[in-house]
Scaffold this active site. Structure first.
Site, PDB file in Angstrom:
ATOM      1  CG  ASN A  36      -6.650  -0.515   2.185  1.00  0.00           C
ATOM      2  OD1 ASN A  36      -6.054   0.100   0.764  1.00  0.00           O
ATOM      3  ND2 ASN A  36      -5.846  -1.112   2.411  1.00  0.00           N
ATOM      4  CG  HIS A  55      -3.367   3.348   2.455  1.00  0.00           C
ATOM      5  ND1 HIS A  55      -3.763   3.448   1.286  1.00  0.00           N
ATOM      6  CD2 HIS A  55      -2.948   2.367   2.961  1.00  0.00           C
ATOM      7  CE1 HIS A  55      -4.153   2.351   1.402  1.00  0.00           C
ATOM      8  NE2 HIS A  55      -3.805   1.521   3.050  1.00  0.00           N
ATOM      9  CB  CYS A  97      -0.843   0.001   1.008  1.00  0.00           C
ATOM     10  SG  CYS A  97      -2.206  -1.410   1.026  1.00  0.00           S
TER      11      CYS A  97
END
Ligand code: UT7
Length: 311
Positions: free
Chosen positions: A266, A236, A112
């Site tokens: 996500n 994020h 990520c």
């Protein structure tokens, strides 16, 4: 030479999977997912849409937005942990799809935090004058490594792609400072084993809350800036509670933090560029704004960038 974002684009699959759909698949509830994560729905790519297809969708838009033709790209970097196959890389597939004949191409694996790693890497080539136009794509088809029987992970992730073209920008604009980091000892908390992604949510949560705040403050200090100079925090988009913790560390009001996690879940390496596009479309980013982008992910990895918006 300063390195900045000169174009941006995103691709999101059309199919929406809501929390209510998930209630029919695993033992969970819309209420649990919303209160623990902030997620309401996420996008899932069709079977015949692979990672490189989503990358192409976002890259094309970023190139158009930058007014840069594919032949003028010097390098393509794709941040992903869900490539179409181990090799050739998604970046090589993308180079062919775009017709970016003169471009070098490689994939980058930092989960990520991959988009932060990609932007920082590209920034170095631009700052030292080696390359002029670099395409960075964050893209994930996490649905193909999600165990749809595991409620610990199935509710969290979504598919999508975000891309930027980076190039030289005027003095005072672009990347002002950055921080990248890794802690391999935490690899056991978030990994892919055999086919599926596996996670110790609580450990990742603790790490994320600590690291997102630290890294955001570190890039501000490195750039000689203060919390109150920040116009927009772009964290994020993993979990609203993690994002809120970073916002509070920076003492920013809610309107100074990007939020797309409720709509897209996500999307890993894609989440930061997707969120920036959303802000631009809503007219909430203007020339000269100070953005702090910050990500964390499996590895464990993290990265943050302080960037002055504009060319
Ligand atoms: O990009 C990086 C990717 N990873 C992350 O960002 C994950 C970071 N971690 C998190 O976001 C949170 O830890 C979660 C959202 C994964 C979990 O939230 P939490 O507040 O840390 O919950 P928990 O792990 O403490 O679990 C509480 C309970 C557990 O039950 P018991 O053991 O207390 O009986 C879980 O089994 O919630 C249960 N649970 C669920 N219940 C309903 C876990 N997943 C679900 C679910 N629906 N989907």
């Amino acid at each position: 030479m300063n390195a900045g974002i000169i174009g941006i684009g995103r691709y999101l699959p059309e199919k929406i999977l809501t929390n209510f759909d998930l209630e029919l698949m695993v033992e969970t509830s819309d209420e649990w997912i919303r209160t623990r994560t902030g997620i309401e729905e996420r996008r899932i790519a069709a079977d015949d849409v692979n990672t490189s297809d989503m990358a192409y969708g976002a890259a094309k838009k970023a190139l158009e937005n930058a007014n840069v033709s594919p032949e003028d790209l010097d390098l393509i970097l794709v941040a992903t942990v869900t490539p179409d196959q181990p090799f050739p890389s998604v970046s090589c597939m993308l180079q062919e799809k775009l017709g970016a004949l003169k471009s070098a191409a490689m994939d980058l694996s930092a989960a990520c935090a991959g988009f932060m790693y990609g932007m920082v890497t590209a920034g170095q080539f631009i700052q030292n004058g080696t390359y002029k136009n670099i395409l960075i794509v964050g893209v994930e088809k996490l649905s193909k490594i999600t165990d749809w029987n595991d409620r610990n992970t199935a509710v969290l992730f979504g598919d999508g792609a975000g891309a930027v073209v980076m190039g030289p920008v005027s003095e005072g604009k672009g990347i002002l400072s950055f921080e990248l980091g890794a802690d391999g000892s935490g690899g056991k908390h978030l990994y892919q084993k055999d086919q599926y992604l596996s996670m110790n949510g609580r450990e990742v949560f603790k790490f994320a809350v600590r690291q997102m705040g630290e890294s955001s403050l570190n890039v501000l200090e490195k750039a000689g800036l203060k919390k109150e100079d920040v116009d927009l925090l772009v964290p994020h988009q993993a979990n609203i509670r993690i994002m809120e913790a970073s916002r509070e560390r920076l003492e920013l009001p809610p309107e100074k933090m990007t939020k797309t996690v409720h709509k897209y879940g996500n999307t890993s390496a894609a989440s930061i560029p997707i969120a920036i596009v959303e802000e631009l479309e809503a007219g909430r980013i203007k020339d000269g704004d100070l953005l702090v982008m910050v990500g964390f992910g499996g590895g464990l990895t993290w990265g943050a960038i302080a960037l002055r918006w504009g060319r």
